[in-house]
Scaffold this motif. Structure first.
Motif, PDB file in Angstrom:
ATOM      1  N   CYS A 201       0.836  -1.204   0.000  1.00 35.26           N
ATOM      2  CA  CYS A 201       0.000   0.000   0.000  1.00 35.26           C
ATOM      3  C   CYS A 201       0.871   1.253   0.000  1.00 35.26           C
ATOM      4  O   CYS A 201       0.641   2.188  -0.790  1.00 35.26           O
ATOM      5  N   LEU A 202       1.854   1.279   0.876  1.00 35.50           N
ATOM      6  CA  LEU A 202       2.717   2.451   0.978  1.00 35.50           C
ATOM      7  C   LEU A 202       3.544   2.638  -0.292  1.00 35.50           C
ATOM      8  O   LEU A 202       3.735   3.774  -0.758  1.00 35.50           O
ATOM      9  N   ARG A 203       4.038   1.544  -0.845  1.00 33.11           N
ATOM     10  CA  ARG A 203       4.829   1.642  -2.074  1.00 33.11           C
ATOM     11  C   ARG A 203       4.005   2.293  -3.181  1.00 33.11           C
ATOM     12  O   ARG A 203       4.479   3.180  -3.895  1.00 33.11           O
ATOM     13  N   ARG A 204       2.752   1.851  -3.311  1.00 32.52           N
ATOM     14  CA  ARG A 204       1.884   2.400  -4.348  1.00 32.52           C
ATOM     15  C   ARG A 204       1.604   3.879  -4.111  1.00 32.52           C
ATOM     16  O   ARG A 204       1.651   4.698  -5.036  1.00 32.52           O
ATOM     17  N   LEU A 205       1.319   4.284  -2.871  1.00 32.03           N
ATOM     18  CA  LEU A 205       0.986   5.679  -2.595  1.00 32.03           C
ATOM     19  C   LEU A 205       2.199   6.586  -2.755  1.00 32.03           C
ATOM     20  O   LEU A 205       2.064   7.736  -3.195  1.00 32.03           O
ATOM     21  N   VAL A 206       3.382   6.086  -2.421  1.00 32.10           N
ATOM     22  CA  VAL A 206       4.603   6.872  -2.647  1.00 32.10           C
ATOM     23  C   VAL A 206       4.845   7.050  -4.142  1.00 32.10           C
ATOM     24  O   VAL A 206       5.183   8.148  -4.608  1.00 32.10           O
ATOM     25  N   HIS A 225      -0.140  12.231   0.605  1.00 36.56           N
ATOM     26  CA  HIS A 225      -1.193  11.367   1.167  1.00 36.56           C
ATOM     27  C   HIS A 225      -1.075  11.259   2.690  1.00 36.56           C
ATOM     28  O   HIS A 225      -1.588  10.315   3.288  1.00 36.56           O
ATOM     29  N   ARG A 226      -0.365  12.206   3.293  1.00 35.94           N
ATOM     30  CA  ARG A 226      -0.176  12.298   4.741  1.00 35.94           C
ATOM     31  C   ARG A 226       0.393  10.996   5.302  1.00 35.94           C
ATOM     32  O   ARG A 226      -0.173  10.383   6.217  1.00 35.94           O
ATOM     33  N   LEU A 227       1.534  10.614   4.748  1.00 35.03           N
ATOM     34  CA  LEU A 227       2.295   9.492   5.274  1.00 35.03           C
ATOM     35  C   LEU A 227       3.352  10.022   6.237  1.00 35.03           C
ATOM     36  O   LEU A 227       3.620  11.223   6.292  1.00 35.03           O
TER      37      LEU A 227
END
Length: 393
Positions: A201-206, A225-227
């Motif tokens: 999930c994080l890889r995709r949003l980054v 995306h406020r990570l």
């Protein structure tokens, strides 16, 4: 390994193209194309010329009808609302990639409101939605307890908790109210899963943030995306983004490390610059430190600042022209007149661009006249007024 170096001007142009402001607009893709391209469109309650989620496609496409905007977002299970940069409209295909946030909410166990009997309240909401179909919080039984605006009813707290955890979905707004539905009705079957682990999930949003920004620092990418910064660090090497150095982005005016979308580096950004007014919540400017770094432009939303302390006005909208932020205006409407309640220009030569942007906005919202009430100086007021008259005697 020697990193690719970008000048500040190259980075600015890459960012403009990535955000849809440099080159021909994708009119065939329309509003849905803008949403997919940006990855997130922020929502906000303030409505001056229009609400922010309407201003975002307008800024890129021109005078697209407001009904067209709403239908593009909310019909055919095309989008959903969830917490990204803030409350945002997101492309429905990104539903699986926010599983990490839904899981984190479940682990936390509550939002800032506490339910007296969570099981009973959430069960009642789900039973109603199963029986009666998509409903607003008012239709579910009322959003407030009758006190202050923030005193939510038990039903409102319950349905918002279910939204946080993905047990209900908002895939429509009706009269600005969220319409809640069950995921199995609102999300296409192929996307209705939380199978992806947190890392994917994080890889995709980054990767999405890097594509939407074109080029950005670690902080820029995290903010989209406020990570958390460490979440970006954990996956950025696997995201497909490439490390670069950008001149002038460092605190001391030197170079700073950043990450870029390789597709954005493949060809030099060229094309026509858009002249338009921007919502303060537009993704080009929603990150204030990035806006200052790229454009040398300091912007603050003053809607919640007491009137006597405001500098630029209630809902000051930056003026984008020639690929730079050249001023700002606080607009209002009086019948069929668009009023520049307060404006300022970064340079005197921006008067023509301000007049162009004001007239285009006026026509979009059905106004027939434009009037300047106040400006940073009498000379600026006179210059913009003269340019307005020259365009519409």
């Amino acid at each position: 390994m020697t990193l690719l170096s970008l000048s500040a001007d190259e980075a600015r142009r890459i960012a403009l193209r990535a955000q849809g402001f440099l080159g021909a607009p994708d009119r065939r893709g329309g509003v849905r194309g803008v949403l997919r391209h940006l990855g997130a469109v922020q929502l906000d309650t303030i409505s001056v010329l229009a609400r922010s989620h309407e201003l975002v496609p307008y800024a890129r496409l021109g005078a697209v009808g407001r009904d067209t905007v709403e239908k593009a977002y909310w019909s055919d299970r095309h989008a959903f609302e969830y917490w990204s940069h803030a409350a945002c409209i997101l492309p429905i295909e990104e539903w699986p990639h926010f599983a990490f946030r839904r899981r984190a909410n479940r682990v936390r166990g509550h939002r800032w409101h506490i339910l007296a009997d969570k099981d009973r309240s959430t069960r009642a909401v789900l039973d109603r939605l199963r029986a009666d179909g998509p409903l607003t919080s008012t239709e579910l039984g009322g959003a407030k307890n009758g006190g202050e605006w923030f005193e939510w009813s038990e039903t409102k707290i319950a349905v918002e908790w279910l939204l946080d955890t993905g047990e209900v979905v908002c895939a429509e707004r009706r009269g600005w109210k969220r319409v809640y539905d069950l995921p199995e009705r609102a999300v296409p079957d192929a996307l209705l899963h939380d199978d992806l682990d947190d890392r994917e999930c994080l890889r995709r949003l980054v990767a999405l943030a890097g594509q939407s920004l074109g080029v950005g620092t670690r902080a820029d990418i995290a903010d989209y995306h406020r990570l958390k910064g460490e979440q970006v660090d954990s996956v950025v090497a696997a995201s497909g983004l490439v490390p670069v150095m950008v001149a002038g982005w460092g605190r001391d005016g030197g170079a700073a490390a950043a990450w870029a979308d390789p597709a954005a580096l493949a060809t030099a950004p060229r094309g026509r610059h858009r002249t338009t007014l921007l919502s303060p919540f537009d993704s080009l400017v929603w990150d204030r430190p990035r806006t200052e770094r790229i454009f040398g432009f300091t912007h603050r939303l003053e809607a919640y600042v007491p009137r006597p302390k405001r500098i630029h006005g209630y809902f000051a909208m930056p003026l984008l022209a020639g690929g730079r932020l050249q001023g700002r205006v606080d607009p209002g409407r009086e019948g069929r007149v668009l009023v520049a309640r307060q404006l300022s220009l970064e340079t005197p030569g921006a008067a023509g661009a301000m007049a162009d942007a004001l007239w285009e906005a006026a026509r979009w919202v059905g106004c027939e006249e434009v009037r300047v009430d106040r400006a940073a100086s009498a000379a600026q007021a006179e210059a913009v007024t003269a340019e307005l008259r020259a365009r519409h005697p």
